[in-house]
Scaffold this motif. Structure first.
Motif, mmCIF file in Angstrom:
data_model
loop_
_atom_site.group_PDB
_atom_site.id
_atom_site.type_symbol
_atom_site.label_atom_id
_atom_site.label_comp_id
_atom_site.label_asym_id
_atom_site.label_seq_id
_atom_site.Cartn_x
_atom_site.Cartn_y
_atom_site.Cartn_z
ATOM 1 N N VAL A 156 -0.715 -19.123 30.757
ATOM 2 C CA VAL A 156 -1.635 -18.148 31.367
ATOM 3 C C VAL A 156 -2.383 -17.381 30.286
ATOM 4 N N ILE A 157 -1.674 -16.909 29.291
ATOM 5 C CA ILE A 157 -2.286 -16.073 28.261
ATOM 6 C C ILE A 157 -3.272 -16.854 27.407
ATOM 7 N N ASN A 158 -2.977 -18.096 27.147
ATOM 8 C CA ASN A 158 -3.841 -18.893 26.275
ATOM 9 C C ASN A 158 -4.852 -19.748 27.038
ATOM 10 N N GLN A 159 -4.940 -19.572 28.323
ATOM 11 C CA GLN A 159 -5.898 -20.339 29.107
ATOM 12 C C GLN A 159 -7.330 -20.079 28.624
ATOM 13 N N GLY A 160 -8.028 -21.122 28.279
ATOM 14 C CA GLY A 160 -9.416 -20.995 27.834
ATOM 15 C C GLY A 160 -9.585 -20.591 26.401
ATOM 16 N N THR A 161 -8.502 -20.364 25.689
ATOM 17 C CA THR A 161 -8.611 -19.944 24.291
ATOM 18 C C THR A 161 -9.315 -21.026 23.471
ATOM 19 N N CYS A 170 -11.996 -17.570 27.412
ATOM 20 C CA CYS A 170 -10.630 -17.075 27.263
ATOM 21 C C CYS A 170 -10.353 -15.982 28.289
ATOM 22 N N GLN A 171 -9.142 -15.959 28.783
ATOM 23 C CA GLN A 171 -8.760 -15.001 29.809
ATOM 24 C C GLN A 171 -8.324 -13.660 29.216
ATOM 25 N N PHE A 172 -7.821 -13.679 28.001
ATOM 26 C CA PHE A 172 -7.381 -12.460 27.330
ATOM 27 C C PHE A 172 -8.122 -12.357 26.002
ATOM 28 N N THR A 173 -8.905 -11.317 25.867
ATOM 29 C CA THR A 173 -9.867 -11.198 24.770
ATOM 30 C C THR A 173 -9.246 -11.402 23.398
ATOM 31 N N TYR A 174 -8.063 -10.887 23.177
ATOM 32 C CA TYR A 174 -7.496 -10.942 21.828
ATOM 33 C C TYR A 174 -7.244 -12.371 21.357
ATOM 34 N N THR A 175 -7.170 -13.326 22.297
ATOM 35 C CA THR A 175 -6.895 -14.711 21.901
ATOM 36 C C THR A 175 -8.138 -15.429 21.391
ATOM 37 N N CYS A 176 -9.295 -14.813 21.519
ATOM 38 C CA CYS A 176 -10.514 -15.500 21.051
ATOM 39 C C CYS A 176 -11.530 -14.541 20.436
ATOM 40 N N ASP A 177 -11.044 -13.420 19.903
ATOM 41 C CA ASP A 177 -11.985 -12.472 19.300
ATOM 42 C C ASP A 177 -12.171 -12.707 17.811
ATOM 43 N N GLY A 178 -11.496 -13.722 17.277
ATOM 44 C CA GLY A 178 -11.653 -14.056 15.869
ATOM 45 C C GLY A 178 -10.867 -13.182 14.918
ATOM 46 N N ARG A 179 -10.117 -12.222 15.436
ATOM 47 C CA ARG A 179 -9.342 -11.340 14.577
ATOM 48 C C ARG A 179 -7.911 -11.868 14.428
ATOM 49 N N PRO A 180 -7.312 -11.660 13.263
ATOM 50 C CA PRO A 180 -5.921 -12.094 13.082
ATOM 51 C C PRO A 180 -4.989 -11.276 13.967
#
Length: 208
Positions: free
Chosen positions: A118-123, A129-139
């Motif tokens: 669920v959390i990594n869906q679309g990453t 991506c469903q949760f911004t932090y997984t694809c915002d490019g930040r470590p």
């Protein structure tokens, strides 16, 4: 009549006897209260607090502080990370609510059937991506140990079923009050907690 008058001394009529009896009772009560200790009176007047059920979850920092340090497998790690990066600045109740959304999605046949899924869906896909932090490019570095400890305890309580899922009424979506996504105009809003608004699609999760 004579018996009553005798029992109250000088009273000679029913009315006098009644007044005399009341006066005697008041006098006795005043003497008893005067001799009672202040601490005893305070205990009589103070409501008894009802203890919380053993293991019952309370949405407070005090409750979290009393819980043992949490740890777990990959699902626990994924949920803890989502709470840390998505909601660590929220209230404890707000963090539990975000965890509810994730687990509600796991139970829905419209989303992946695992927490990490669920959390990594679309990453990795732009705007998917469903949760911004997984694809915002930040470590994804954990820089606040205390916040990490708290969200870990929340994740553990949610995954173990110790925490009831009754804050968001089956919500599967949420957003901060700073934005207004298009879907928020058609989905059913179910709760407002802290800086997040929670929604349920026109369909509901399979178990709710």
């Amino acid at each position: 009549m004579l018996i009553l008058a005798f029992s109250v001394g000088l009273a000679t009529t029913p009315a006098q006897a009644e007044r005399a009896t009341a006066a005697q009772l008041i006098s006795l009560e005043q003497k008893a209260l005067g001799s009672a200790r202040q601490a005893h009176l305070k205990r009589l007047l103070t409501p008894v607090a009802q203890p919380a059920r053993p293991g019952a979850v309370r949405y407070s920092m005090d409750w979290l502080a009393q819980q043992p340090r949490a740890q777990g497998g990959q699902e626990w790690r994924c949920l803890s990370e989502a709470l840390y990066f998505e909601a660590r600045g929220e209230t404890v109740k707000g963090q539990f609510a975000v965890a509810e959304v994730i687990l509600n999605r796991v139970e829905s046949d419209r989303f992946p059937n695992s927490v990490c899924g669920v959390i990594n869906q679309g990453t990795g896909k732009k705007y998917a991506c469903q949760f911004t932090y997984t694809c915002d490019g930040r470590p994804e570095n954990i820089g606040e140990p205390r916040a990490w400890d708290r969200v870990g305890k929340i994740a553990s309580a949610m995954l173990s079923g110790r925490a009831p899922r009754d804050l968001t009424q089956g919500a599967t979506h949420y957003h901060t009050t700073a934005v207004r996504p298009n879907w928020s105009q058609v989905y059913t809003r179910t709760a407002s907690i802290g800086d997040h608004l929670f929604y349920r699609h026109t369909w509901r999760t399979s178990s709710r």
